[in-house]
Design a protein around this motif. Structure first.
Motif, PDB file in Angstrom:
ATOM      1  N   UNK A   1       1.051  -0.992  -0.086  1.00  0.00           N
ATOM      2  CA  UNK A   1       0.189  -0.009   0.059  1.00  0.00           C
ATOM      3  C   UNK A   1       0.779   1.083  -0.061  1.00  0.00           C
ATOM      4  N   UNK A   2       1.948   1.168   0.901  1.00  0.00           N
ATOM      5  CA  UNK A   2       2.633   2.410   1.114  1.00  0.00           C
ATOM      6  C   UNK A   2       3.380   2.710  -0.252  1.00  0.00           C
TER       7      UNK A   2
ATOM      8  N   UNK B   1       0.647  10.120  -2.823  1.00  0.00           N
ATOM      9  CA  UNK B   1       0.924  10.525  -1.620  1.00  0.00           C
ATOM     10  C   UNK B   1       2.201  10.984  -1.019  1.00  0.00           C
ATOM     11  N   UNK B   2       3.267  11.029  -2.048  1.00  0.00           N
ATOM     12  CA  UNK B   2       4.536  11.379  -1.768  1.00  0.00           C
ATOM     13  C   UNK B   2       5.142  12.592  -2.887  1.00  0.00           C
TER      14      UNK B   2
ATOM     15  N   UNK C   1      -4.325   1.006  -7.932  1.00  0.00           N
ATOM     16  CA  UNK C   1      -3.705   1.944  -7.032  1.00  0.00           C
ATOM     17  C   UNK C   1      -3.229   3.065  -7.962  1.00  0.00           C
ATOM     18  N   UNK C   2      -2.590   2.864  -9.083  1.00  0.00           N
ATOM     19  CA  UNK C   2      -2.196   3.929  -9.850  1.00  0.00           C
ATOM     20  C   UNK C   2      -3.200   4.571 -10.510  1.00  0.00           C
ATOM     21  N   UNK C   3      -4.412   4.073 -10.768  1.00  0.00           N
ATOM     22  CA  UNK C   3      -5.318   4.880 -11.372  1.00  0.00           C
ATOM     23  C   UNK C   3      -6.335   5.465 -10.349  1.00  0.00           C
ATOM     24  N   UNK C   4      -5.971   5.245  -9.219  1.00  0.00           N
ATOM     25  CA  UNK C   4      -6.641   6.076  -8.081  1.00  0.00           C
ATOM     26  C   UNK C   4      -7.877   5.300  -7.760  1.00  0.00           C
ATOM     27  N   UNK C   5      -8.253   4.342  -8.325  1.00  0.00           N
ATOM     28  CA  UNK C   5      -9.602   3.661  -8.089  1.00  0.00           C
ATOM     29  C   UNK C   5      -9.355   2.907  -6.627  1.00  0.00           C
ATOM     30  N   UNK C   6     -10.632   2.910  -6.143  1.00  0.00           N
ATOM     31  CA  UNK C   6     -10.548   2.065  -4.657  1.00  0.00           C
ATOM     32  C   UNK C   6     -10.365   0.576  -4.543  1.00  0.00           C
TER      33      UNK C   6
END
Length: 401
Positions: free
Chosen positions: A178-179, A186-187, A385-390
């Protein structure tokens, strides 16, 4: 974001969800990096005197890879360095009896959770929490640990049902994935951010590019998606030849999106300068893209492309990789993928290597994972995650906090 093993304490009855899904050849389950990764979480639970029960899946009903987890228990035990018992039941009487007989520091693996009818339907967490599977098994435990980030995009019972009825924690794989995989959003990085995109699933790559805009300074394209973008730019590539069925249907689905991305981000999108193919002597031959007439499969990016892409990587503060640049399984056409991975490994940058084919290339060609910031074992969840989906599996852990 969510609680982790650091918050768990000791001496509890723990249900832990892993993703040990593996290749199966002639009925034999093949070892892969998932066993080693998940072993860290299981080992920590054992060392804290928890009673550990593992739930995992293998394949899907109707496929040759849909087999029992008895071999998985033996493979995982080698990495945990502790015996792992197995019961060929998910939540029936034999499973419950085995769970109740478990002692502190002992590990039990239940049967393939996808052999349970309640597991696979995509339902809400609330519906899954009320299933017979969850209602029967949950009372036998004090808490639930989810370490299966690679299936966090699935709203299946073992992923989203238990966190609604038990205290829930993220395992080490879940927390690390996740990180790393959310770091684009997030960074902040002190320098250019580069994304290397290839592989066979062009639609996934185009979805990633469409979702990410200002976050990415350079897109380096190869593989099938690279050819499709070259086709949009007017080159004689990016279509099927012979018996191939990889290009034309993806072109039909994505041509307008590709053209739009090229128009909007021309200065940030780098296309291959040359491509490689197999000549009549079965040797690797390279040709500049403006001299290519596609009459046979193009299997890798060429040396000029590798040099140009490598120079961009060396000036980057962060590099994210999704997909291979060529057919790296054939050593003749591994140069693009492997050479760029080697450049990333020796560059002082934050690097995330996406799951699936690209991470397999690292293993196949003996690259040291330690030279990358993170090598993901996730596929679909990485793209989500890369596409911002849940990610339903992450969302329920966050709700449980």
């Amino acid at each position: 974001m969510f609680k982790t093993l650091d918050d768990l304490g000791s001496g509890k009855r723990v249900l832990v969800r892993l993703d040990l899904n593996s290749p199966v050849e002639d009925g034999i389950v093949k070892d892969n990096r998932r066993f080693a990764r998940h072993a860290r979480t299981v080992r920590e639970l054992v060392e804290s005197d928890h009673r550990v029960v593992v739930v995992a899946h293998q394949g899907r009903p109707g496929r040759d890879s849909f087999v029992s987890l008895d071999q998985h228990a033996d493979l995982l035990a080698e990495y945990v360095e502790s015996p792992i018992a197995f019961v060929d039941d998910v939540y029936g009487d034999r499973a419950i009896d085995a769970v109740r007989s478990l002692g502190a520091g002992e590990v039990l693996m239940l049967e393939n959770v996808r052999m349970c009818d309640d597991e696979l339907p995509e339902r809400s967490p609330e519906e899954h929490a009320n299933s017979e599977f969850v209602r029967t098994l949950a009372p036998e435990f004090d808490c639930y640990v989810d370490d299966a980030y690679s299936v966090a995009h699935r709203s299946h019972a073992s992923i989203v049902g238990f966190p609604l009825v038990l205290p829930a924690y993220a395992g080490r794989v879940m927390a690390a994935e996740y990180e790393a995989n959310s770091s684009i959003a997030n960074r902040e990085f002190d320098g250019p951010v580069t994304m290397v995109l290839g592989g066979a699933k062009a639609t996934d790559v185009i979805d990633v590019m469409s979702a990410l805009d200002d976050e990415i300074d350079h897109y380096l394209l190869g593989g099938i998606v690279g050819e499709l973008f070259l086709r949009a730019a007017g080159y004689d590539v990016g279509y099927d030849v012979g018996d191939g069925e990889l290009y034309d249907h993806q072109w039909e689905s994505n041509a307008e999106r590709i053209r739009s991305l090229l128009d909007d981000r021309a200065a940030r999108i780098s296309l291959p300068l040359d491509l490689a193919y197999e000549d009549e002597n079965n040797e690797r031959t390279e040709c500049p893209v403006d001299g290519v007439s596609k009459t046979q499969p193009l299997l890798d990016v060429g040396s000029d492309t590798v040099e140009r892409y490598g120079a961009i990587v060396e000036e980057s503060a962060a590099v994210f990789v999704k997909g291979a640049l060529g057919v790296f399984e054939d050593e003749r056409f591994s140069h693009g993928t492997v050479a760029l991975l080697e450049t990333i490994a020796t560059t002082d940058c934050f690097s995330v290597i996406g799951g699936g084919d690209t991470s397999r290339a690292i293993e196949l060609y003996g690259l040291d994972e330690g030279y990358f910031s993170h090598v993901s074992i996730a596929g679909g969840a990485y793209v989500r995650a890369l596409t911002g989906q849940s990610l339903p599996g992450v969302e329920v852990l966050a709700r449980n906090e």
